[in-house]
Design an enzyme around this catalytic site. Sequence first.
Site, PDB file in Angstrom:
ATOM      1  N   TYR A 154      -0.469 -62.059 107.897  1.00  0.00           N
ATOM      2  CA  TYR A 154      -0.156 -60.615 107.854  1.00  0.00           C
ATOM      3  C   TYR A 154       0.846 -60.307 106.726  1.00  0.00           C
ATOM      4  CZ  TYR A 154       1.223 -56.083 109.970  1.00  0.00           C
ATOM      5  OH  TYR A 154       1.490 -54.751 110.221  1.00  0.00           O
ATOM      6  N   LYS A 158       0.153 -57.862 103.634  1.00  0.00           N
ATOM      7  CA  LYS A 158       0.978 -56.661 103.438  1.00  0.00           C
ATOM      8  C   LYS A 158       1.761 -56.725 102.119  1.00  0.00           C
ATOM      9  CE  LYS A 158      -0.230 -54.408 107.130  1.00  0.00           C
ATOM     10  NZ  LYS A 158      -1.153 -53.261 106.966  1.00  0.00           N
TER      11      LYS A 158
HETATM   12  P1  NAI Z   1      -2.972 -50.067 116.045  1.00  0.00           P
HETATM   13  O1  NAI Z   1      -3.456 -51.435 116.359  1.00  0.00           O
HETATM   14  O2  NAI Z   1      -2.351 -49.250 117.114  1.00  0.00           O
HETATM   15  O3  NAI Z   1      -4.172 -49.210 115.385  1.00  0.00           O
HETATM   16  C1  NAI Z   1      -4.956 -49.737 114.374  1.00  0.00           C
HETATM   17  C2  NAI Z   1      -6.282 -48.999 114.338  1.00  0.00           C
HETATM   18  O4  NAI Z   1      -7.078 -49.594 113.282  1.00  0.00           O
HETATM   19  C3  NAI Z   1      -7.094 -49.129 115.628  1.00  0.00           C
HETATM   20  O5  NAI Z   1      -7.554 -47.866 116.043  1.00  0.00           O
HETATM   21  C4  NAI Z   1      -8.252 -50.047 115.229  1.00  0.00           C
HETATM   22  O6  NAI Z   1      -9.462 -49.783 115.958  1.00  0.00           O
HETATM   23  C5  NAI Z   1      -8.399 -49.747 113.759  1.00  0.00           C
HETATM   24  N1  NAI Z   1      -9.053 -50.830 113.034  1.00  0.00           N
HETATM   25  C6  NAI Z   1      -8.796 -52.155 113.122  1.00  0.00           C
HETATM   26  N2  NAI Z   1      -9.637 -52.850 112.355  1.00  0.00           N
HETATM   27  C7  NAI Z   1     -10.449 -51.967 111.741  1.00  0.00           C
HETATM   28  C8  NAI Z   1     -11.529 -52.087 110.839  1.00  0.00           C
HETATM   29  N3  NAI Z   1     -11.956 -53.274 110.416  1.00  0.00           N
HETATM   30  N4  NAI Z   1     -12.145 -50.960 110.401  1.00  0.00           N
HETATM   31  C9  NAI Z   1     -11.737 -49.731 110.840  1.00  0.00           C
HETATM   32  N5  NAI Z   1     -10.725 -49.573 111.716  1.00  0.00           N
HETATM   33  C10 NAI Z   1     -10.092 -50.667 112.161  1.00  0.00           C
HETATM   34  O7  NAI Z   1      -1.967 -50.249 114.800  1.00  0.00           O
HETATM   35  P2  NAI Z   1      -0.653 -49.430 114.357  1.00  0.00           P
HETATM   36  O8  NAI Z   1       0.515 -50.052 114.973  1.00  0.00           O
HETATM   37  O9  NAI Z   1      -0.879 -47.977 114.510  1.00  0.00           O
HETATM   38  O10 NAI Z   1      -0.605 -49.809 112.793  1.00  0.00           O
HETATM   39  C11 NAI Z   1      -1.255 -49.036 111.797  1.00  0.00           C
HETATM   40  C12 NAI Z   1      -0.968 -49.670 110.444  1.00  0.00           C
HETATM   41  O11 NAI Z   1       0.432 -49.779 110.231  1.00  0.00           O
HETATM   42  C13 NAI Z   1      -1.547 -51.092 110.311  1.00  0.00           C
HETATM   43  O12 NAI Z   1      -1.976 -51.310 108.975  1.00  0.00           O
HETATM   44  C14 NAI Z   1      -0.333 -51.949 110.597  1.00  0.00           C
HETATM   45  O13 NAI Z   1      -0.463 -53.220 110.032  1.00  0.00           O
HETATM   46  C15 NAI Z   1       0.777 -51.128 109.958  1.00  0.00           C
HETATM   47  N6  NAI Z   1       2.093 -51.408 110.479  1.00  0.00           N
HETATM   48  C16 NAI Z   1       2.384 -51.244 111.818  1.00  0.00           C
HETATM   49  C17 NAI Z   1       3.659 -51.515 112.288  1.00  0.00           C
HETATM   50  C18 NAI Z   1       4.043 -51.359 113.716  1.00  0.00           C
HETATM   51  O14 NAI Z   1       5.171 -51.746 114.067  1.00  0.00           O
HETATM   52  N7  NAI Z   1       3.205 -50.814 114.583  1.00  0.00           N
HETATM   53  C19 NAI Z   1       4.710 -52.015 111.387  1.00  0.00           C
HETATM   54  C20 NAI Z   1       4.292 -52.143 110.013  1.00  0.00           C
HETATM   55  C21 NAI Z   1       3.044 -51.853 109.596  1.00  0.00           C
END
Ligand code: NAI
Length: 252
Positions: A154, A158
């Site tokens: 990851y 990132k």
């Molecule tokens: P989450 O897991 O709640 O939501 C991610 C969404 O992406 C889900 O709806 C999932 O179905 C969709 N998804 C996954 N693989 C996919 C694919 N191949 N094609 C289309 N859609 C796909 O994640 P969250 O926490 O909302 O994170 C969103 C972004 O922010 C991600 O890139 C994550 O890495 C990044 N991020 C999150 C942090 C956190 O603390 N939650 C911290 C730093 C970065």
Amino acid sequence: MNRFTGKVAVVTGAARGIGAATAHRLAAEGAAVAVLDLKLEAAEAVATQIRQQGGTARAYVCDIADLDAVETVFARLVAELGGLHILVNNAGITRDNLFFKMTRPDWDAVLTVNLTGAFNCARAAQAHLVRQRYGKIVSLSSRSALGNRGQANYAAAKAGIQGLTATLAIELGPYDINVNAVAPGYIATAMTAATAERVGAAPEEHQRGAAERTPLRRVGRPEEVAAVVAFLACDDASYISGQTVYVNGGAR
Ligand code: NAI
């Protein structure tokens, strides 16, 4: 504020978490939003909620890891929503493990979705953005890009987002396209709840630990990331490009 009136935005991974909050924010400020996700039902629910609040949104199903599928869905949404101005590369996954236990499939899956997925969507979007000489690309990096135990895959993906962002800013800048990244710290979503579960902690307990290590003494909310994405996607940020903005409560 109506910073996005007349603009069309695609938000990947918008069925929940940070992506859903971003879709809501952009729509609330006037954008027509493509709510793109792997999960149709959940994406439909977000799009329906936006429409009920008076906004414009449509749900699209697509695996961003599949370039052909991405190109097909982008062509469709451009036709249906009447253009494309903003791409938010938000979809992401984790497959955490200590490096000596990390499997090649877990490495590949995380690199493919988080990094190659952003490449695929930016490739599909750039043709439209370059032609109209206007566009905004905002991608989700992470504080983990600086290194995080159990997240070699990851963190690499990132950090890759930051390099991709800096390079696309150079190549697409001459066409009036701004390319930036946002690097959140700990944001309370299903993703961090799953991380808690993997280490055998309740989400609240896990969040308390993260809050103690954060100068603002709390974890972040999806809306707080969405606000920064919206700023970078609007014309107030017209002279910002190639940057990664950390949204992490002051953690170093
Ligand atoms: P989450 O897991 O709640 O939501 C991610 C969404 O992406 C889900 O709806 C999932 O179905 C969709 N998804 C996954 N693989 C996919 C694919 N191949 N094609 C289309 N859609 C796909 O994640 P969250 O926490 O909302 O994170 C969103 C972004 O922010 C991600 O890139 C994550 O890495 C990044 N991020 C999150 C942090 C956190 O603390 N939650 C911290 C730093 C970065």
